[in-house]
Design an enzyme around this catalytic site. Structure first.
Site, PDB file in Angstrom:
ATOM      1  N   TRP A 123      48.236  12.773  48.474  1.00  0.00           N
ATOM      2  CA  TRP A 123      47.697  13.816  47.613  1.00  0.00           C
ATOM      3  C   TRP A 123      48.797  14.611  46.911  1.00  0.00           C
ATOM      4  O   TRP A 123      49.643  14.058  46.244  1.00  0.00           O
ATOM      5  CB  TRP A 123      46.721  14.714  48.394  1.00  0.00           C
ATOM      6  CG  TRP A 123      45.577  13.933  48.958  1.00  0.00           C
ATOM      7  CD1 TRP A 123      45.438  13.471  50.236  1.00  0.00           C
ATOM      8  CD2 TRP A 123      44.435  13.432  48.239  1.00  0.00           C
ATOM      9  NE1 TRP A 123      44.272  12.745  50.371  1.00  0.00           N
ATOM     10  CE2 TRP A 123      43.637  12.704  49.159  1.00  0.00           C
ATOM     11  CE3 TRP A 123      43.991  13.535  46.919  1.00  0.00           C
ATOM     12  CZ2 TRP A 123      42.436  12.085  48.802  1.00  0.00           C
ATOM     13  CZ3 TRP A 123      42.787  12.933  46.565  1.00  0.00           C
ATOM     14  CH2 TRP A 123      42.034  12.219  47.498  1.00  0.00           C
ATOM     15  N   SER A 124      48.829  15.926  47.081  1.00  0.00           N
ATOM     16  CA  SER A 124      49.760  16.737  46.290  1.00  0.00           C
ATOM     17  C   SER A 124      51.211  16.640  46.741  1.00  0.00           C
ATOM     18  O   SER A 124      52.091  17.226  46.106  1.00  0.00           O
ATOM     19  CB  SER A 124      49.315  18.198  46.274  1.00  0.00           C
ATOM     20  OG  SER A 124      48.231  18.365  45.384  1.00  0.00           O
ATOM     21  N   THR A 125      51.482  15.914  47.802  1.00  0.00           N
ATOM     22  CA  THR A 125      52.876  15.623  48.111  1.00  0.00           C
ATOM     23  C   THR A 125      53.453  14.708  47.033  1.00  0.00           C
ATOM     24  O   THR A 125      54.662  14.512  46.957  1.00  0.00           O
ATOM     25  CB  THR A 125      52.994  14.998  49.515  1.00  0.00           C
ATOM     26  OG1 THR A 125      52.439  15.906  50.464  1.00  0.00           O
ATOM     27  CG2 THR A 125      54.433  14.731  49.900  1.00  0.00           C
ATOM     28  N   THR A 126      52.601  14.188  46.167  1.00  0.00           N
ATOM     29  CA  THR A 126      53.072  13.449  44.989  1.00  0.00           C
ATOM     30  C   THR A 126      53.781  14.378  44.004  1.00  0.00           C
ATOM     31  O   THR A 126      54.670  13.949  43.262  1.00  0.00           O
ATOM     32  CB  THR A 126      51.887  12.767  44.277  1.00  0.00           C
ATOM     33  OG1 THR A 126      51.050  12.106  45.240  1.00  0.00           O
ATOM     34  CG2 THR A 126      52.369  11.732  43.261  1.00  0.00           C
ATOM     35  N   LYS A 127      53.399  15.642  43.980  1.00  0.00           N
ATOM     36  CA  LYS A 127      53.955  16.570  42.997  1.00  0.00           C
ATOM     37  C   LYS A 127      55.471  16.723  43.088  1.00  0.00           C
ATOM     38  O   LYS A 127      56.147  16.763  42.064  1.00  0.00           O
ATOM     39  CB  LYS A 127      53.252  17.933  43.100  1.00  0.00           C
ATOM     40  CG  LYS A 127      51.823  17.949  42.550  1.00  0.00           C
ATOM     41  CD  LYS A 127      51.241  19.347  42.624  1.00  0.00           C
ATOM     42  CE  LYS A 127      49.865  19.419  41.950  1.00  0.00           C
ATOM     43  NZ  LYS A 127      48.825  18.719  42.741  1.00  0.00           N
TER      44      LYS A 127
END
Length: 431
Positions: free
Chosen positions: A66-70
């Protein structure tokens, strides 16, 4: 206690114990990695990769983070800026002319990285399938007006940030964000992290396990589209590039990539950034109330800033301090002050080196409990001039319903203990 596999230096033995305890309770499967000076000192995993607990979590198991992609997406922008190919203070329209429509000529690249661009959601109705169409998603963002004067307010760009930054990267390099990341970051480092997952990796993906209940987003900024946990388990989601939400990796790969910032830009002989380029991550862009998250936030350049927390590892290997976050965040960089004479201050903080990468994620209602991730951060300083850099990441594939806040409650605010003081400068987190 759950069986834990992998290697773990004795001084980090507490991490092995905590992972085992976690897996023995609510969590299903997880991996933990700690890098010191770019080298792994902890690389452990355990539990299962499926809800039925029939498939063991293996060394090469990966999952949608999820937002660890950011932070991966932010790192790409920082690399281009460090190379002189991207000006973070330039208007987005300088690279993406169509973006100037509807009063967005004053939106700067740095606004995209700090959630201050005024484009937290799409105005036109979006379906999950629309996220798989890069041209459609970016064209709609280019055509809509900002919801506030760019740079003056902030609102977490949960899904749009990846498309916004990714399109700028594509305009500058001629490559998609996923391709740039694979060729310029993951490939050189040998990191098993993917933004846009090839079918050959499907057999080793741990599916996302939905939580018992979901929380609705703020009424004034409804989710558009509404993402359900099970979407991440579909082939179209995995094949698409959604640079704010569909990265696939594990603790080892996330820790390896983000330790680039902790180690002054060079890991394992691969230089991706200069030390000055690393420092851009902690340039303050916004401090105040986030209109989407409904709480005060502090944003840097692609990374959210944290209040100082003393996080030290004693010589006996025990943690002298822990930061258990209450607000949503997915990663960051810890900066320690350097008080040696002659060192210049920068960006309002004492001069010094980035000492450790901190990737921290908690179950938070905005994400509808899509995945449970937690983090323990360890930093230590050796005698003399030598500095150690540590990056630790804990990844959990199951929900922890007991840690969720009720839908009617606001996220709890972190309170500073009475008499608390710290000489440390802020840590940061990627959001």
């Amino acid at each position: 206690m759950a069986e834990i596999h992998g290697v773990c230096e004795d001084r980090f033995g507490e991490m092995r114990e905590m992972l085992a305890a976690s897996l023995a309770k609510d969590d299903v499967g997880a991996s933990v990695a700690v890098y010191v000076d770019g080298e792994p000192v902890v690389d452990i995993w355990g539990g299962y990769a499926d809800a039925a607990r029939t498939v063991p979590w293996e060394r090469d198991t990966i999952t949608n983070v999820w937002s660890t992609t950011k932070p991966m997406t932010a790192l790409c922008a920082l690399i281009l800026a460090d190379r002189g190919e991207l000006d973070l203070a330039a208007p987005v329209a300088a690279y993406w002319p169509e973006f100037a429509a509807a009063g967005k000529e004053r939106v700067l690249v740095r606004h995209l990285l700090s959630h201050t661009a005024g484009l937290p959601v799409w105005d036109e109705p979006m379906t999950v399938e629309d996220l798989y169409d890069w041209h459609l998603a970016t064209t709609r963002l280019a055509g809509q007006a900002p919801r506030w004067e760019p740079g003056t307010e902030a609102g977490y760009h949960a899904a749009t940030q990846g498309f916004l930054v990714g399109e700028v990267v594509r305009r500058v390099t001629g490559r998609s964000l996923g391709a740039f990341f694979a060729e310029e970051v993951a490939g050189p480092l040998g990191a098993d992290f993917h933004i846009g997952l090839a079918a050959e990796h499907d057999p080793r993906v741990s599916p996302v396990i939905p939580p018992p209940t979901l929380m609705e987003p703020p009424s004034d900024l409804p989710a558009n589209p509404l993402l359900r946990p099970e979407e991440a388990n579909t082939a179209p989601w995995r094949r698409a590039e959604i640079p704010a939400a569909n990265g696939h990796g594990n603790a080892r790969s996330v820790g390896l990539v983000q330790s680039v910032l902790a180690c002054g830009g060079t890991v394992r002989g691969v230089r991706l950034l200069s030390e000055e380029g690393c420092a851009r991550a902690v340039e303050e862009q916004f401090r105040g109330f986030d209109r989407v998250l409904g709480t005060r936030m502090w944003y840097g350049m692609g990374y959210g800033l944290l209040e100082p927390r003393p996080l030290l590892l004693g010589r006996d290997g025990r943690l002298a301090g822990r930061d258990r976050p209450r607000r949503p965040h997915d990663g960051g960089v810890r900066h320690e002050p350097d008080a040696r004479p002659g060192r210049r201050p920068w960006h309002g903080f004492p001069a010094g080196r980035l000492r450790g990468v901190v990737l921290l994620t908690d179950l938070w209602p905005l994400y509808s409990g899509l995945i449970g991730l937690s983090m323990i951060v360890v930093c230590e300083s050796s005698p003399g001039e030598r500095e150690d850099h540590a990056c630790a990441f804990v990844q959990v594939s199951s929900p922890r319903a007991s840690r969720r806040w009720p839908p009617s409650a606001s996220p709890p605010r972190r309170r500073r203990p009475a008499g608390h003081t710290s000489a440390n400068t802020p840590a940061t987190r990627s959001v």
